[in-house]
Design a protein around this motif. Sequence first.
Motif, PDB file in Angstrom:
ATOM      1  N   UNK A  62      50.382  47.835  38.804  1.00  0.00           N
ATOM      2  CA  UNK A  62      50.833  46.517  38.894  1.00  0.00           C
ATOM      3  C   UNK A  62      49.480  46.116  39.695  1.00  0.00           C
ATOM      4  N   UNK A  63      48.783  45.269  38.910  1.00  0.00           N
ATOM      5  CA  UNK A  63      47.673  44.629  39.212  1.00  0.00           C
ATOM      6  C   UNK A  63      48.241  43.046  39.618  1.00  0.00           C
ATOM      7  N   UNK A  64      48.611  42.189  40.781  1.00  0.00           N
ATOM      8  CA  UNK A  64      49.531  41.201  40.144  1.00  0.00           C
ATOM      9  C   UNK A  64      47.694  39.961  40.576  1.00  0.00           C
ATOM     10  N   UNK A  65      47.532  39.656  39.893  1.00  0.00           N
ATOM     11  CA  UNK A  65      46.416  38.994  40.402  1.00  0.00           C
ATOM     12  C   UNK A  65      45.404  38.778  40.926  1.00  0.00           C
ATOM     13  N   UNK A  66      45.044  40.145  40.678  1.00  0.00           N
ATOM     14  CA  UNK A  66      43.712  41.471  41.426  1.00  0.00           C
ATOM     15  C   UNK A  66      42.780  41.858  40.740  1.00  0.00           C
ATOM     16  N   UNK A  67      43.223  42.461  39.038  1.00  0.00           N
ATOM     17  CA  UNK A  67      42.330  42.772  38.649  1.00  0.00           C
ATOM     18  C   UNK A  67      41.503  41.296  37.588  1.00  0.00           C
ATOM     19  N   UNK A  68      42.815  41.115  36.706  1.00  0.00           N
ATOM     20  CA  UNK A  68      42.399  40.150  35.610  1.00  0.00           C
ATOM     21  C   UNK A  68      43.197  38.906  36.022  1.00  0.00           C
ATOM     22  N   UNK A  69      43.253  37.277  35.579  1.00  0.00           N
ATOM     23  CA  UNK A  69      43.576  36.606  35.820  1.00  0.00           C
ATOM     24  C   UNK A  69      44.237  36.337  34.183  1.00  0.00           C
ATOM     25  N   UNK A  70      44.921  35.497  33.661  1.00  0.00           N
ATOM     26  CA  UNK A  70      46.065  35.465  32.737  1.00  0.00           C
ATOM     27  C   UNK A  70      45.076  35.249  31.697  1.00  0.00           C
TER      28      UNK A  70
END
Length: 383
Positions: A62-70
């Motif tokens: 799980x990438x939290x805010x580090x891969x893609x924004x909403x």
Amino acid sequence: MKLTFGKTALTLCALQLAFVGQTAQAETLKASLGVGTKHSTYLAYQSFADFIAENSDLKVKVYSMSLLSLKETPAGIRDGLADLGFVTTGYFPAEYSETNLAANLSMFSTTGRRVDVPGAAMAGAMTEYVLGCPDCLAEFQDQGQVYLGSVSSAPYNLLCTRPIADVADLKGAKVRSSGGNYTRWAEHFGAISVTLPAQDQYEGLSQGVIDCTMAPASDLTNQALAEVAEYTTLNVPGGVFSGTGTSNFNTGVWQGLTTEQRAVMLRGAARMQAEMTLGLHRVSAVNVTGADDIGVTLVEPTEDLLAATDAFVQADRAVIEQQFTEFYGVENATAKIAEVSALVEKWKDLTADIADDQDALTQVYWEELFSRMDPASYGLAQN
């Protein structure tokens, strides 16, 4: 649709799927979540990843805010930057107009017959509606995604820098709105609707740009709004946020999984839908119960404001129907709105006695929704 292939084509197709399946087994799937690690939604996603690891040969990171924004997530899933992720359809009114029609009716969950956990009912109703709506599923297909359910927030309240209890208190108040029916609700009562991204609520309240924001009580701690919003008016405007695809998959990745792996994903998705929805509800409930501890004063709305809100929701049905018909080309909107309304009432019944029991809620989501998604065929016709 049925497609007929020659023997050679079938063999080639089988080999290709087997290759993709082997690749999926060997790799850790990337899940994009555009919220921080302290958010209850992240905790549910991490629990989902643990469930998948324990029950299959797959892993999910799980990438939290580090891969893609909403806002980047839908395109990122489509383009393969993420294998699955949390899709917020409300950011894309044209691309997901059919799904957003149902999401715009979330105030049905908090009007009429009131239930303790309206989010649990709305998440079930939303998921059942989308799964039975070919136009909705086609929207996700067009974006290169396979839909695996929706989550709902806790009910929206007024988080304010001053007390708001009656209709008169709303006149002239600067209220942050996420748009749509919430903007219309604020303006209906004489408030000034202000459009701000969710991440700007804190600054807006602290600097006096807004007097209130419409948000669930969970945001008092999830977004630290208790530091700048001294008052919380309960039960208004109501409604929940349900315009989501909780764990939408990249189509190719989904098709590359084995039937057994897809079966585990469906089990995990049902579990996450319950855990995430209840997580948001429980944080809100704790914040309301412990309001004094976080420096927040609870305000009960007058009966006049509650009744006027119920009347607004019923009158607003016609506005929503016209908007989605004229601006987004949704056909048969009257029938679709009636169907969503009926499903919300159905799910109020289904979740009435179990809405705060995660295991029981998971089971009803599984039995009524996810068990009907055949892992041997669901999502495989999408290209």
